[in-house]
Motif scaffolding. Sequence first.
Motif, PDB file in Angstrom:
ATOM      1  N   LEU A 209       0.865  -1.166   0.000  1.00 36.20           N
ATOM      2  CA  LEU A 209       0.000   0.000   0.000  1.00 36.20           C
ATOM      3  C   LEU A 209       0.908   1.225   0.000  1.00 36.20           C
ATOM      4  CD1 LEU A 209      -2.764   1.481   0.551  1.00 36.20           C
ATOM      5  CD2 LEU A 209      -2.211   1.230   2.969  1.00 36.20           C
ATOM      6  N   LEU A 210       0.711   2.108  -0.957  1.00 37.19           N
ATOM      7  CA  LEU A 210       1.440   3.372  -0.973  1.00 37.19           C
ATOM      8  C   LEU A 210       0.624   4.357  -0.157  1.00 37.19           C
ATOM      9  CD1 LEU A 210       3.689   5.263  -1.915  1.00 37.19           C
ATOM     10  CD2 LEU A 210       2.333   5.690  -3.984  1.00 37.19           C
ATOM     11  N   LYS A 211       1.189   4.787   0.955  1.00 39.99           N
ATOM     12  CA  LYS A 211       0.454   5.664   1.874  1.00 39.99           C
ATOM     13  C   LYS A 211       1.094   7.047   1.846  1.00 39.99           C
ATOM     14  CE  LYS A 211      -1.909   5.318   6.196  1.00 39.99           C
ATOM     15  NZ  LYS A 211      -2.182   4.511   7.344  1.00 39.99           N
ATOM     16  N   GLY A 212       0.272   8.053   1.614  1.00 43.36           N
ATOM     17  CA  GLY A 212       0.764   9.420   1.561  1.00 43.36           C
ATOM     18  C   GLY A 212       0.205  10.260   2.690  1.00 43.36           C
ATOM     19  N   HIS A 213       0.790  11.412   2.880  1.00 44.43           N
ATOM     20  CA  HIS A 213       0.360  12.378   3.897  1.00 44.43           C
ATOM     21  C   HIS A 213       0.459  11.810   5.305  1.00 44.43           C
ATOM     22  CE1 HIS A 213      -0.973  14.774   0.556  1.00 44.43           C
ATOM     23  NE2 HIS A 213      -1.739  13.788   0.143  1.00 44.43           N
ATOM     24  N   GLU A 214       1.400  10.909   5.511  1.00 46.04           N
ATOM     25  CA  GLU A 214       1.592  10.334   6.839  1.00 46.04           C
ATOM     26  C   GLU A 214       3.056   9.902   6.984  1.00 46.04           C
ATOM     27  OE1 GLU A 214      -0.368   6.844   9.535  1.00 46.04           O
ATOM     28  OE2 GLU A 214      -1.608   7.834   8.033  1.00 46.04           O
ATOM     29  N   ASP A 215       3.611  10.160   8.148  1.00 44.76           N
ATOM     30  CA  ASP A 215       4.991   9.799   8.442  1.00 44.76           C
ATOM     31  C   ASP A 215       5.021   8.362   8.954  1.00 44.76           C
ATOM     32  OD1 ASP A 215       7.640   9.616   9.151  1.00 44.76           O
ATOM     33  OD2 ASP A 215       7.646  11.413  10.402  1.00 44.76           O
ATOM     34  N   LEU A 216       5.588   7.458   8.162  1.00 44.10           N
ATOM     35  CA  LEU A 216       5.602   6.039   8.510  1.00 44.10           C
ATOM     36  C   LEU A 216       6.837   5.629   9.318  1.00 44.10           C
ATOM     37  CD1 LEU A 216       4.217   4.379   5.264  1.00 44.10           C
ATOM     38  CD2 LEU A 216       3.000   5.078   7.318  1.00 44.10           C
ATOM     39  N   ARG A 217       7.682   6.590   9.664  1.00 43.97           N
ATOM     40  CA  ARG A 217       8.866   6.228  10.457  1.00 43.97           C
ATOM     41  C   ARG A 217       8.465   5.681  11.824  1.00 43.97           C
ATOM     42  NH1 ARG A 217      12.079  11.751   9.515  1.00 43.97           N
ATOM     43  NH2 ARG A 217       9.970  12.446   9.957  1.00 43.97           N
ATOM     44  N   GLN A 218       7.398   6.218  12.403  1.00 49.27           N
ATOM     45  CA  GLN A 218       6.930   5.709  13.689  1.00 49.27           C
ATOM     46  C   GLN A 218       6.364   4.292  13.535  1.00 49.27           C
ATOM     47  OE1 GLN A 218       3.814   7.984  15.640  1.00 49.27           O
ATOM     48  NE2 GLN A 218       4.769   7.589  17.613  1.00 49.27           N
ATOM     49  N   ASP A 219       5.656   4.044  12.452  1.00 45.22           N
ATOM     50  CA  ASP A 219       5.137   2.693  12.180  1.00 45.22           C
ATOM     51  C   ASP A 219       6.298   1.700  12.053  1.00 45.22           C
ATOM     52  OD1 ASP A 219       1.992   2.998  10.748  1.00 45.22           O
ATOM     53  OD2 ASP A 219       3.199   4.739  11.261  1.00 45.22           O
ATOM     54  N   GLU A 220       7.368   2.136  11.400  1.00 44.89           N
ATOM     55  CA  GLU A 220       8.555   1.282  11.249  1.00 44.89           C
ATOM     56  C   GLU A 220       9.141   0.944  12.627  1.00 44.89           C
ATOM     57  OE1 GLU A 220      12.542   1.317   8.497  1.00 44.89           O
ATOM     58  OE2 GLU A 220      12.001   3.194   9.520  1.00 44.89           O
ATOM     59  N   ARG A 221       9.174   1.904  13.513  1.00 40.94           N
ATOM     60  CA  ARG A 221       9.683   1.677  14.879  1.00 40.94           C
ATOM     61  C   ARG A 221       8.772   0.720  15.653  1.00 40.94           C
ATOM     62  NH1 ARG A 221      13.613   3.024  12.842  1.00 40.94           N
ATOM     63  NH2 ARG A 221      14.659   5.015  13.023  1.00 40.94           N
ATOM     64  N   VAL A 222       7.482   0.836  15.442  1.00 42.75           N
ATOM     65  CA  VAL A 222       6.533  -0.072  16.104  1.00 42.75           C
ATOM     66  C   VAL A 222       6.794  -1.507  15.641  1.00 42.75           C
ATOM     67  CG1 VAL A 222       4.093  -0.716  16.281  1.00 42.75           C
ATOM     68  CG2 VAL A 222       4.772   1.672  16.553  1.00 42.75           C
ATOM     69  N   MET A 223       7.040  -1.701  14.358  1.00 43.88           N
ATOM     70  CA  MET A 223       7.351  -3.052  13.857  1.00 43.88           C
ATOM     71  C   MET A 223       8.641  -3.582  14.484  1.00 43.88           C
ATOM     72  SD  MET A 223       4.971  -4.210  12.064  1.00 43.88           S
ATOM     73  CE  MET A 223       3.647  -3.222  12.706  1.00 43.88           C
ATOM     74  N   GLN A 224       9.605  -2.697  14.709  1.00 42.04           N
ATOM     75  CA  GLN A 224      10.834  -3.112  15.393  1.00 42.04           C
ATOM     76  C   GLN A 224      10.531  -3.510  16.832  1.00 42.04           C
ATOM     77  OE1 GLN A 224      13.391   0.284  14.846  1.00 42.04           O
ATOM     78  NE2 GLN A 224      14.018  -0.362  12.789  1.00 42.04           N
ATOM     79  N   LEU A 225       9.660  -2.749  17.507  1.00 42.77           N
ATOM     80  CA  LEU A 225       9.244  -3.093  18.864  1.00 42.77           C
ATOM     81  C   LEU A 225       8.556  -4.452  18.880  1.00 42.77           C
ATOM     82  CD1 LEU A 225       8.713  -2.443  21.882  1.00 42.77           C
ATOM     83  CD2 LEU A 225       6.597  -1.338  21.122  1.00 42.77           C
ATOM     84  N   PHE A 226       7.663  -4.699  17.903  1.00 42.61           N
ATOM     85  CA  PHE A 226       6.984  -5.985  17.823  1.00 42.61           C
ATOM     86  C   PHE A 226       7.985  -7.126  17.632  1.00 42.61           C
ATOM     87  CE2 PHE A 226       2.669  -4.199  16.175  1.00 42.61           C
ATOM     88  CZ  PHE A 226       2.462  -3.603  17.394  1.00 42.61           C
ATOM     89  N   GLY A 227       9.050  -6.875  16.886  1.00 36.87           N
ATOM     90  CA  GLY A 227      10.096  -7.888  16.717  1.00 36.87           C
ATOM     91  C   GLY A 227      10.751  -8.218  18.051  1.00 36.87           C
TER      92      GLY A 227
END
Length: 158
Positions: free
Chosen positions: A12-30
Amino acid sequence: IHGSDGSAHAFLLKGHEDLRQDERVMQLFGLVNKLLSTDRSTAKKDLAIERYSVVPLSPNSGLISWVAQCDTLHALIKEFRDARKIVLNHEHRLMLQLAPDYDGLPMMNKLEAFEHALALTKGLDIARVVWLRSHNAEDWLLRRTNYTRSLAVMSMVG
């Protein structure tokens, strides 16, 4: 997107949103998954969080991979209600009947309207969807257990 492994991967190409925090959440889930797998009691219960790829492309856009063979709760409820001619936003309409100015209400009044809608509905849509999509009782138990485990882990992580 076609990967170097030769297979297609849906994103999914998502615009108008900063996905860096989502990336960090995935690292936390790991990290949570690692902790769950190293503890004997949680490892026996097969507890884990399903992760997906998040690729920030800029401060306001990025790619999110689709999780294979998954449906959103919204899609499941919509399909269930559409087949039975039930209005998708039934609970929301009940809240608005009690409080037409819902959006402008203080939080406690919003909670009161929400509890009113809950009292007038059974709230069994997800349970029925899981039952109807299951081929047999064993399949139902597996689906129910997977959902319960997922909900439990995500409730602990927050």
